[in-house]
Write a protein that holds these residues in place. Structure first.
Motif, PDB file in Angstrom:
ATOM      1  N   PRO A   1       8.622  11.862  -0.452  1.00  9.52           N
ATOM      2  CA  PRO A   1       8.329  10.805   0.427  1.00  9.52           C
ATOM      3  C   PRO A   1       7.064  10.076  -0.229  1.00  9.52           C
ATOM      4  CG  PRO A   1       7.658  13.348   0.306  1.00  9.52           C
ATOM      5  CD  PRO A   1       8.977  12.786  -0.646  1.00  9.52           C
ATOM      6  N   LEU A   2       6.380   8.677  -0.065  1.00 11.63           N
ATOM      7  CA  LEU A   2       5.674   7.590  -0.127  1.00 11.63           C
ATOM      8  C   LEU A   2       4.376   7.751  -0.046  1.00 11.63           C
ATOM      9  CD1 LEU A   2       8.660   4.669  -0.339  1.00 11.63           C
ATOM     10  CD2 LEU A   2       7.122   5.432  -2.144  1.00 11.63           C
ATOM     11  N   ALA A   3       3.435   7.744  -0.710  1.00 10.71           N
ATOM     12  CA  ALA A   3       1.688   8.009  -0.270  1.00 10.71           C
ATOM     13  C   ALA A   3       1.482   6.779   0.561  1.00 10.71           C
ATOM     14  CB  ALA A   3       1.033   8.142  -1.430  1.00 10.71           C
ATOM     15  N   ALA A   4       1.091   7.502   1.618  1.00 13.13           N
ATOM     16  CA  ALA A   4       0.191   6.718   2.662  1.00 13.13           C
ATOM     17  C   ALA A   4      -0.651   6.069   2.347  1.00 13.13           C
ATOM     18  CB  ALA A   4      -0.474   7.246   3.942  1.00 13.13           C
ATOM     19  N   ASP A   5      -1.032   4.263   2.828  1.00 14.11           N
ATOM     20  CA  ASP A   5      -2.144   3.528   1.645  1.00 14.11           C
ATOM     21  C   ASP A   5      -2.460   2.676   3.411  1.00 14.11           C
ATOM     22  OD1 ASP A   5      -3.091   1.381   0.317  1.00 14.11           O
ATOM     23  OD2 ASP A   5      -1.146  -0.099   0.148  1.00 14.11           O
TER      24      ASP A   5
ATOM     25  N   GLY B   1       3.925  -2.497   2.322  1.00 15.43           N
ATOM     26  CA  GLY B   1       4.558  -1.919   3.660  1.00 15.43           C
ATOM     27  C   GLY B   1       4.433  -0.704   3.587  1.00 15.43           C
ATOM     28  N   LEU B   2       3.805   0.173   2.636  1.00 11.87           N
ATOM     29  CA  LEU B   2       3.738   1.504   2.568  1.00 11.87           C
ATOM     30  C   LEU B   2       3.264   2.131   4.522  1.00 11.87           C
ATOM     31  CD1 LEU B   2       2.918   2.231  -0.854  1.00 11.87           C
ATOM     32  CD2 LEU B   2       4.643   2.607   0.372  1.00 11.87           C
ATOM     33  N   PRO B   3       3.135   2.968   5.209  1.00 19.46           N
ATOM     34  CA  PRO B   3       2.864   3.864   5.777  1.00 19.46           C
ATOM     35  C   PRO B   3       1.329   3.521   6.133  1.00 19.46           C
ATOM     36  CG  PRO B   3       3.568   5.564   5.453  1.00 19.46           C
ATOM     37  CD  PRO B   3       4.285   4.081   4.319  1.00 19.46           C
ATOM     38  N   LEU B   4       0.669   2.861   6.833  1.00 22.56           N
ATOM     39  CA  LEU B   4      -0.798   4.107   6.754  1.00 22.56           C
ATOM     40  C   LEU B   4      -0.837   5.271   7.251  1.00 22.56           C
ATOM     41  CD1 LEU B   4      -1.863   1.546  10.019  1.00 22.56           C
ATOM     42  CD2 LEU B   4      -2.884   1.475   7.578  1.00 22.56           C
ATOM     43  N   PRO B   5      -2.042   6.215   6.793  1.00 19.49           N
ATOM     44  CA  PRO B   5      -2.454   7.687   6.943  1.00 19.49           C
ATOM     45  C   PRO B   5      -2.562   7.393   8.519  1.00 19.49           C
ATOM     46  CG  PRO B   5      -4.219   6.590   5.722  1.00 19.49           C
ATOM     47  CD  PRO B   5      -3.649   5.636   6.023  1.00 19.49           C
TER      48      PRO B   5
END
Length: 382
Positions: A143-147, A122-126
């Motif tokens: 911040p949660l890293a993009a995936d 459910g992490l954001p796209l770059p």
């Protein structure tokens, strides 16, 4: 406006616990999310359906601070669209369900994965210059890293061969998913070719508002066309209409674009009673194909949901719509409806998005039985 006569029945359902997180002011408990979309597969047994869960539990900064006592988030108060993902290990999934009598039971759940076996998170796209992404953080405010495998899944359409199309709103993108829950193909807007994706959707999709990408998805009976609806108007567009695209299901080519007119905000009576409403609150929640070129559209704010039928054929750019149901005439129906399928030509199944139960909201399924069958353009039942 009054909808045609109907009756409402609520099915029994038991939410499935997923886990919990101890936070300063209490324990956050999550249950299985499956209200983002519903679909039925041609040829499945009677009463069989599939339900889609989205990216996972998330909290606004205000919720995290006031409801759960999470500290150290002051630096995020002015970050537009900032959300906390307290359980980022939870991600998009598909659940197979069965209606038996007055109950709905879960048969199995498939966590969406990519070909390598890694889960769709459910992490954001770059993001980038072409498109912005939601800023997501952990409970410490980091911040949660993009995936590149991230997705916020919001709509699903099942196919006769056992596979699915899943729409998500980060990119936004469309994913072809196998019967086993593996992403085989991912279509993204032009200029956003992340690893494992093909950037063939119109680039203008990147103008979707944050958290307002693809929200409705339907497939034609012959499975040659996809109907993809955006949740709200694009940035820079008038807020009173939403784009619905007809896409070639083989190539992703845009075949047609329609403008779906949204009702005036003050016509959503339960929302109006709850507080001020405006054009930016209007949205689409679901699409369903009910005949050649005909769609059911779930339109809502939060407390009020309406179901309309529209005919895409010969409509030009702007669509005319006919009311089928409004929850303003059915106070027993829950807010936040997002999933919709037909059980017959007179029966609509609706489900709310319970946001993984983190605010104590249960998943609720409602069968709306219409007095008369939905009619085709020729005058017969669909």
């Amino acid at each position: 406006m009054t909808s045609p006569r109907f009756t409402v029945e609520r099915f029994a359902w038991q939410d499935q616990p997923l886990g919990e997180v101890a936070l300063p002011a209490g324990v956050l408990r999550a249950t299985l999310g499956l209200g983002s979309g519903l679909t039925r597969r041609p040829g499945d047994p009677p009463g069989r359906l599939w339900a889609l869960g989205d990216r996972g539990p998330n909290l606004s900064i205000k919720q995290a601070r006031e409801d759960y006592g999470v500290e150290g988030l002051d630096h995020l108060r002015e970050v537009a669209g900032a959300k906390i993902l307290p359980m980022p290990q939870i991600g998009p999934s598909l659940s197979e369900l069965q209606i038996t009598g007055d109950r709905i039971e879960r048969l199995r759940t498939l966590r969406l994965r990519v070909a390598s076996g890694a889960p769709v998170t459910g992490l954001p796209l770059p993001g980038g210059a072409e498109v912005s992404m939601e800023p997501l953080f952990d409970v410490e405010g980091r911040p949660l890293a993009a995936d590149v495998n991230g997705a916020d899944s919001e709509a699903v359409a099942a196919l006769a061969d056992g596979s699915f199309w899943v729409a998500e709103e980060y990119g936004p993108s469309l994913m072809k998913v196998s019967e086993q829950g593996v992403v085989e193909t991912r279509w993204t807007p032009q200029g956003l070719a992340w690893p494992g994706a093909v950037d063939l959707l119109p680039a203008i999709a990147g103008r979707r508002r944050l958290n307002r990408g693809f929200e409705g998805l339907a497939v034609s009976a012959d499975e040659t066309r996809l109907y993809a609806g955006f949740q709200s108007a694009f940035e820079g567009d008038e807020a009173g209409a939403v784009r619905i695209w007809t896409l070639d299901a083989a190539s992703g080519a845009l075949l047609a674009e329609h403008s779906y007119p949204l009702d005036p905000p003050d016509s959503f009576l339960r929302d109006l009673e709850a507080g001020p409403v405006g054009p930016a609150d209007l949205k689409i929640g679901e699409l369903l194909c009910v005949g050649e070129g005909r769609l059911l559209v779930l339109e809502r704010i939060s407390h009020t949901s309406k179901v309309y039928v529209v005919d895409l054929r010969g409509a030009g750019g702007n669509l005319r719509k006919e009311l089928v149901f409004t929850s303003d005439d059915a106070p027993e129906v829950a807010p936040d409806l997002e999933g919709m399928i037909l059980l017959s030509d007179r029966e609509i199944l609706l489900v709310n998005d319970n946001d993984f139960g983190i605010e104590g909201v249960e998943t609720r399924f409602f069968k709306v039985t219409l007095e008369r069958p939905l009619q085709s353009p020729a005058g017969g039942p669909i």
